[in-house]
Design an enzyme around this catalytic site. Structure first.
Site, short mmCIF file in Angstrom:
data_model
loop_
_atom_site.label_atom_id
_atom_site.label_comp_id
_atom_site.label_asym_id
_atom_site.label_seq_id
_atom_site.Cartn_x
_atom_site.Cartn_y
_atom_site.Cartn_z
N THR A 143 2.55 -18.08 12.96
CA THR A 143 1.41 -18.45 13.38
C THR A 143 0.22 -17.91 12.41
O THR A 143 0.46 -15.95 12.79
CB THR A 143 1.43 -18.04 14.93
OG1 THR A 143 2.24 -18.73 15.99
CG2 THR A 143 0.19 -18.39 15.46
N GLY A 199 0.31 -7.21 1.20
CA GLY A 199 0.34 -6.80 -0.38
C GLY A 199 1.86 -7.13 -0.42
O GLY A 199 2.38 -7.49 -1.35
N THR A 200 2.09 -6.60 0.63
CA THR A 200 3.62 -5.39 0.16
C THR A 200 4.54 -7.45 0.68
O THR A 200 5.47 -7.37 -0.30
CB THR A 200 4.50 -5.12 1.60
OG1 THR A 200 3.46 -3.48 1.17
CG2 THR A 200 6.06 -5.07 1.59
N CYS A 248 7.05 11.81 -0.55
CA CYS A 248 8.15 12.98 0.34
C CYS A 248 8.94 11.62 0.44
O CYS A 248 9.19 11.17 1.48
CB CYS A 248 7.10 13.26 1.36
SG CYS A 248 8.48 14.23 2.34
N1 PLP Z 1 0.62 -3.10 -4.21
C1 PLP Z 1 -0.24 -1.82 -4.58
C2 PLP Z 1 -0.63 -1.60 -5.88
C3 PLP Z 1 -0.51 -1.58 -4.03
O1 PLP Z 1 -1.52 -0.45 -4.01
C4 PLP Z 1 -0.36 -1.35 -2.82
C5 PLP Z 1 -0.95 -0.85 -0.72
O2 PLP Z 1 -1.08 0.16 -1.95
C6 PLP Z 1 0.52 -3.25 -1.72
C7 PLP Z 1 1.08 -3.64 -3.25
C8 PLP Z 1 0.98 -3.31 -0.76
O3 PLP Z 1 0.42 -3.47 0.00
P1 PLP Z 1 0.31 -3.86 1.83
O4 PLP Z 1 -0.98 -2.02 2.01
O5 PLP Z 1 -0.55 -4.19 2.22
O6 PLP Z 1 1.60 -4.05 2.03
#
Ligand code: PLP
Length: 374
Positions: A233, A74-75, A320
């Site tokens: 990849t 997600g990041t 933290c």
């Molecule tokens: N966005 C939201 C709302 C999340 O809760 C998270 C993870 O906690 C992320 C993005 C990041 O995802 P990832 O852990 O796959 O990088």
């Protein structure tokens, strides 16, 4: 499955257990170790697995397979949107709700954070005012559901506003699948982020799903993978697991009725037994699995540690940094007093959660409250 019944895992918003169907699919994929870019049979078998998973992930959000760009999570999906899509469209700024995940906020200037109300829902009038002020193209980012409070944002309304003012709209939908239906067309967004480990898949795998034809400046360059939108990849086992998790998603969502009832019972119990407890975002449209609650006078760190000793895993509603417990930016944006925000924890339920898990939580947490009150 969570391994033993002597522990209670109540941190599904942080990550979920790997589904058995995912583990089996990943294990089977390891035998076909080819590089999906190779033209020989090994490569073609790996490519077929990746494309099968792409179809499942696309279907999860009502998109076509060509719209899915696999990422490392997600990041990275958020970074690709707020950097790559914004750059390709010549966007000079990113406007985002002030409760976004840090992976979005890291790319947003403080002045471009849009206020939320006391439940954490974005102030659409403030968004419209900010859009009116822009002289150059912008990208708007509003998450689908907040990871700390569970508040579900009015994404379709925000997208309509963004488009009215010629802006692009990105949605971090990482917390959606498995807990609520997610449809990219219904949301009306240009791009949407997903993460496999929030719905029973493996960590380190996610996707950015983009509107057909949307221009994007790749952030990782080199190879031509992912239709030249993300070089490198492919993480074949992670992607295969993501596909398997996506296929199981309707089952997770079906469990939400039972989980929502457990969550509501827990909150009702807290309100009666622990008078000083403060539950956040209670009146808002919310994910059915999430409770964000503060116990005044007991730091979130203390609560999390005491619960851990009792075999109950929850998260602190705070982060933290440099050895100091910082209040959550989400709660602060909602106007919560910083001292109270430092006493907040997040309890997030999932498909394996039972009434016994809730009882175990209460058996540990209620005495903490009683001691604090004494
Ligand atoms: N966005 C939201 C709302 C999340 O809760 C998270 C993870 O906690 C992320 C993005 C990041 O995802 P990832 O852990 O796959 O990088």
């Amino acid at each position: 499955m969570v391994p033993t019944s002597t522990v209670s895992y109540l941190d599904y918003n942080a990550t979920t257990p790997v589904l058995p169907e995912v583990a089996a699919a990943v294990a089977a994929s390891l035998a076909d170790f080819g590089n999906p870019s190779s033209v020989h049979g090994f490569g073609r078998r790996a490519r077929a697995m990746v494309e099968e998973a792409r179809e499942a992930v696309a279907a999860l959000v009502g998109a076509g397979p060509g719209q899915v760009i696999f990422t490392s999570g997600g990041t990275e999906a958020n970074a690709l949107a707020v950097q790559g899509i914004a750059a390709a469209a010549g966007c000079e700024a990113v406007l985002a709700s002030s409760v976004e995940h840090s992976s979005v906020l890291a790319h947003v200037a403080a002045a471009n954070c849009i206020a939320v109300d006391g439940t954490g829902a974005i102030d659409l009038e403030a968004l419209e005012r900010a859009l009116k002020r822009q002289v150059a193209p912008v990208l708007v980012a509003v998450m689908l559901a907040n990871n700390e409070t569970g508040t579900v944002q009015p994404v379709a309304d925000a997208a309509a506003l963004a488009h009215k003012y010629g802006a692009l709209m990105h949605c971090d939908a990482v917390q959606g699948p498995g807990k609520m239906a997610v449809n990219m067309v219904a949301l009306g967004v240009d791009s949407l982020s997903l993460s496999a480990h929030k719905l029973g898949g493996l960590k380190g795998c996610g996707a950015l799903v983009v509107r057909e034809g949307l221009a994007l400046a790749p952030q990782l360059t080199g190879g031509g993978q992912e239709r030249r939108r993300r070089a490198g990849t492919e993480n074949v086992p992670g992607i295969v697991g993501f596909g398997a998790a996506a296929r199981q998603e309707p089952r997770q969502r079906a469990a939400m009725a039972r989980i929502g009832a457990l969550r509501d019972d827990l909150e009702a119990r807290l309100m009666v037994d622990v008078r000083q407890a403060r539950i956040f975002s209670r009146g808002a449209a919310r994910l059915g699995n999430t409770v964000c609650v503060a116990l005044p006078g007991v730091s979130s760190e203390t609560q999390v540690m005491r619960l851990d000793l009792a075999g109950v895993a929850v998260s602190a509603g705070s982060a933290c940094s440099s050895g100091k417990i910082a209040a959550s930016h989400v709660l602060l944006a909602m106007g919560v007093n910083p001292a109270l925000a430092k006493c907040a924890i997040r309890i997030s339920l999932g498909w394996d959660t039972t009434a016994a898990d809730i009882a175990r939580f209460l058996a540990c947490w209620e005495p903490l409250a009683t001691n604090a009150a004494a």
